[in-house]
Design a protein around this motif. Sequence first.
Motif, PDB file in Angstrom:
ATOM      1  N   THR A 188       0.856  -1.188   0.000  1.00  5.71           N
ATOM      2  CA  THR A 188       0.000   0.000   0.000  1.00  5.71           C
ATOM      3  C   THR A 188       0.889   1.234   0.000  1.00  5.71           C
ATOM      4  OG1 THR A 188      -0.121   0.179   2.412  1.00  5.71           O
ATOM      5  CG2 THR A 188      -1.752  -1.257   1.332  1.00  5.71           C
ATOM      6  N   TRP A 190       1.394   3.104   2.368  1.00  3.52           N
ATOM      7  CA  TRP A 190       2.112   3.210   3.639  1.00  3.52           C
ATOM      8  C   TRP A 190       3.544   2.685   3.510  1.00  3.52           C
ATOM      9  CZ3 TRP A 190      -0.260   6.352   6.717  1.00  3.52           C
ATOM     10  CH2 TRP A 190      -1.651   6.383   6.784  1.00  3.52           C
ATOM     11  N   ALA A 201      -9.593  11.349   7.132  1.00  6.22           N
ATOM     12  CA  ALA A 201     -10.138  10.937   5.832  1.00  6.22           C
ATOM     13  C   ALA A 201     -11.020  11.997   5.205  1.00  6.22           C
ATOM     14  CB  ALA A 201     -10.920   9.638   5.995  1.00  6.22           C
ATOM     15  N   GLU A 204      -8.515  15.961   5.734  1.00 10.46           N
ATOM     16  CA  GLU A 204      -7.087  15.800   5.473  1.00 10.46           C
ATOM     17  C   GLU A 204      -6.194  16.573   6.448  1.00 10.46           C
ATOM     18  OE1 GLU A 204      -6.039  16.451   1.433  1.00 10.46           O
ATOM     19  OE2 GLU A 204      -7.434  14.948   0.634  1.00 10.46           O
ATOM     20  N   SER A 219     -11.615   7.617  10.895  1.00 10.20           N
ATOM     21  CA  SER A 219     -11.154   7.110   9.601  1.00 10.20           C
ATOM     22  C   SER A 219     -10.012   7.997   9.112  1.00 10.20           C
ATOM     23  CB  SER A 219     -12.283   7.120   8.574  1.00 10.20           C
ATOM     24  OG  SER A 219     -13.293   6.204   8.928  1.00 10.20           O
ATOM     25  N   LYS A 221      -6.185   8.251   6.391  1.00  8.90           N
ATOM     26  CA  LYS A 221      -5.526   7.850   5.144  1.00  8.90           C
ATOM     27  C   LYS A 221      -4.127   8.453   5.108  1.00  8.90           C
ATOM     28  CE  LYS A 221      -7.526  11.781   2.682  1.00  8.90           C
ATOM     29  NZ  LYS A 221      -8.413  12.230   1.570  1.00  8.90           N
ATOM     30  N   LEU A 225      -2.352  12.342  -1.392  1.00 10.11           N
ATOM     31  CA  LEU A 225      -2.913  11.295  -2.248  1.00 10.11           C
ATOM     32  C   LEU A 225      -3.284  11.799  -3.633  1.00 10.11           C
ATOM     33  CD1 LEU A 225      -5.220   9.214   0.108  1.00 10.11           C
ATOM     34  CD2 LEU A 225      -3.041   8.570  -0.881  1.00 10.11           C
ATOM     35  N   LEU A 231      -6.283   4.708  -2.761  1.00  9.47           N
ATOM     36  CA  LEU A 231      -6.813   5.121  -1.476  1.00  9.47           C
ATOM     37  C   LEU A 231      -7.514   3.982  -0.750  1.00  9.47           C
ATOM     38  CD1 LEU A 231      -7.642   7.132   0.706  1.00  9.47           C
ATOM     39  CD2 LEU A 231      -9.569   7.817  -0.750  1.00  9.47           C
ATOM     40  N   ALA A 234      -5.269   1.764   1.204  1.00  8.88           N
ATOM     41  CA  ALA A 234      -4.512   2.435   2.254  1.00  8.88           C
ATOM     42  C   ALA A 234      -5.392   3.007   3.357  1.00  8.88           C
ATOM     43  CB  ALA A 234      -3.664   3.555   1.652  1.00  8.88           C
ATOM     44  N   SER A 235      -6.712   2.951   3.205  1.00  8.32           N
ATOM     45  CA  SER A 235      -7.602   3.501   4.228  1.00  8.32           C
ATOM     46  C   SER A 235      -7.475   2.721   5.533  1.00  8.32           C
ATOM     47  CB  SER A 235      -9.053   3.460   3.748  1.00  8.32           C
ATOM     48  OG  SER A 235      -9.223   4.291   2.619  1.00  8.32           O
ATOM     49  N   SER A 263      -6.469  -1.822   9.076  1.00  6.93           N
ATOM     50  CA  SER A 263      -7.002  -1.627   7.726  1.00  6.93           C
ATOM     51  C   SER A 263      -8.519  -1.489   7.783  1.00  6.93           C
ATOM     52  CB  SER A 263      -6.624  -2.818   6.830  1.00  6.93           C
ATOM     53  OG  SER A 263      -7.310  -2.747   5.585  1.00  6.93           O
ATOM     54  N   LYS A 264      -9.036  -0.630   6.917  1.00  8.92           N
ATOM     55  CA  LYS A 264     -10.491  -0.432   6.861  1.00  8.92           C
ATOM     56  C   LYS A 264     -11.164  -1.432   5.927  1.00  8.92           C
ATOM     57  CE  LYS A 264     -13.870   3.310   6.381  1.00  8.92           C
ATOM     58  NZ  LYS A 264     -14.095   4.748   6.089  1.00  8.92           N
TER      59      LYS A 264
END
Length: 342
Positions: A188, A190, A201, A204, A219, A221, A225, A231, A234-235, A263-264
């Motif tokens: 990702t 990251w 999220a 920003e 949430s 990120k 980006l 995205l 990487a969320s 991770s989402k």
Amino acid sequence: MSYGSNDGGHGTGVAQVEGDPFADPGLPHHTPRRTDIDARAANRAERQVAALFGLSTILTIAFIVCFVAIDKEESMYVVGLGTVNTLNFALGVTLGGSLLCIGFAAIHWARKLMNAEEIVDYRHPMKSSPEDTAEVLEKFRAGVEDSAIPRRKLIWTSMLGAMALFPIAPVIALRDLGPLPHKKLRGTLWDDPNHRQIVHANDERRLKPSDFALGSMISAKPNDLEGHDELAKASILLVKLNPSEIRSKELADRGYRGILAYSKICPHAGCPLGLYEKNTHHMLCPCHQSTFDLADFGRVVFGPSARNLPNLAITVDDEGYLVAKGGFEEPVGPSFWERGDA
């Protein structure tokens, strides 16, 4: 009233009433085709079949050329159709024409050069006897002979060329599926040191530990980006637990003062997570009810997910903002080919 039978096996199979004045005429006498009695006509038909196979070969090559040479965004006007995409129109005409020529060639070959003798074949039991099997094999060999393949080398050669080249067209079209993912599915943003800052999220803004209350969830990120399409992978979700409720020191060390990052994306089918139970520290997937214990490395406690929810190690930078220490230690999201145990 009684019914008669077919006359010597040559009738039409229609039952007749005794005394019926309309007799079953049977099959008409066989009339030879011109190609059966005229060698020049047969040779001409052979050339026509070969020409159709040859035209199919040319159209297949044209399909490949159009696929490579025509711009995908180009359009053209076609009478009766209006404005159409040039590439789609060219691919449809060439590929459809190639198939049409192969079909026409096969039909013309069968009608003009293959055996045209009328044969009556009565129904028989489903299970074939050894004699019937031998008869079928003999008929197959006779069919090969009747098809004139051994003698009509031009047809045989042109057919092989058309049939061998045609499958290349759909193989070439696979290119339109896009480039192979290679290692993209395993990492990702990251993993990139330039995208380690954790931002909200929605707005920003960068996040600090002071932005979290006990039991809260945010949430987040990676930063910067713009221009990236990764995205979703990487969320992350950030939750703050009481450090005493975290099940292991190893997991506590991967967070910061009770703040943990996961991770989402659900490892089962890729649905976005967000249903957090504060009292149990469980994260519930809304799609198929997979449930993960965030106080125990995202361990699966219920549902169809076969893997734990990936954890992201975090810390703070010199300015006191939350940042990721690195990427996830395993691929995020659902299974993919050759993922293995990674």
